[in-house]
Write a protein that holds these residues in place. Structure first.
Motif, PDB file in Angstrom:
ATOM      1  N   ARG A  97      -0.415 -39.094  62.532  1.00 17.06           N
ATOM      2  CA  ARG A  97      -0.354 -40.519  62.176  1.00 17.06           C
ATOM      3  C   ARG A  97       0.602 -40.770  61.024  1.00 17.06           C
ATOM      4  O   ARG A  97       1.272 -41.798  60.965  1.00 17.06           O
ATOM      5  N   PRO A 155       3.886 -42.791  62.932  1.00 16.61           N
ATOM      6  CA  PRO A 155       2.969 -43.926  62.996  1.00 16.61           C
ATOM      7  C   PRO A 155       3.203 -44.768  64.251  1.00 16.61           C
ATOM      8  O   PRO A 155       4.289 -44.757  64.828  1.00 16.61           O
ATOM      9  N   ARG A 156       2.188 -45.470  64.654  1.00 19.76           N
ATOM     10  CA  ARG A 156       2.300 -46.337  65.821  1.00 19.76           C
ATOM     11  C   ARG A 156       3.230 -47.497  65.519  1.00 19.76           C
ATOM     12  O   ARG A 156       3.298 -47.988  64.400  1.00 19.76           O
TER      13      ARG A 156
END
Length: 62
Positions: free
Chosen positions: A24, A28-29
């Motif tokens: 993450r 990251p998204r």
């Protein structure tokens, strides 16, 4: 995979949590908001470039 389905250990879970946190952080998204922010920034840069070129022409520098 089904063979090991209920055989995870505390260590396995801890490793999974650490890897998930690292993933993450490193990847990251991408959200709709971040895409829109990038588009807005690109538009701002494009507009500034156009204005700069127009100024150069008015001043005889282009």
């Amino acid at each position: 995979m089904a063979k090991f389905e209920n055989e995870t250990t505390y260590e396995d879970e801890a490793r999974l949590h650490l890897l998930t946190a690292r993933l993450r952080r490193l990847a990251p998204r991408v959200t709709v908001e971040s895409v829109n922010a990038l588009k807005a920034a690109a538009d701002t840069i494009e507009n500034a470039s156009s204005e700069l070129e127009a100024m150069k022409r008015r001043l005889g520098l282009a």
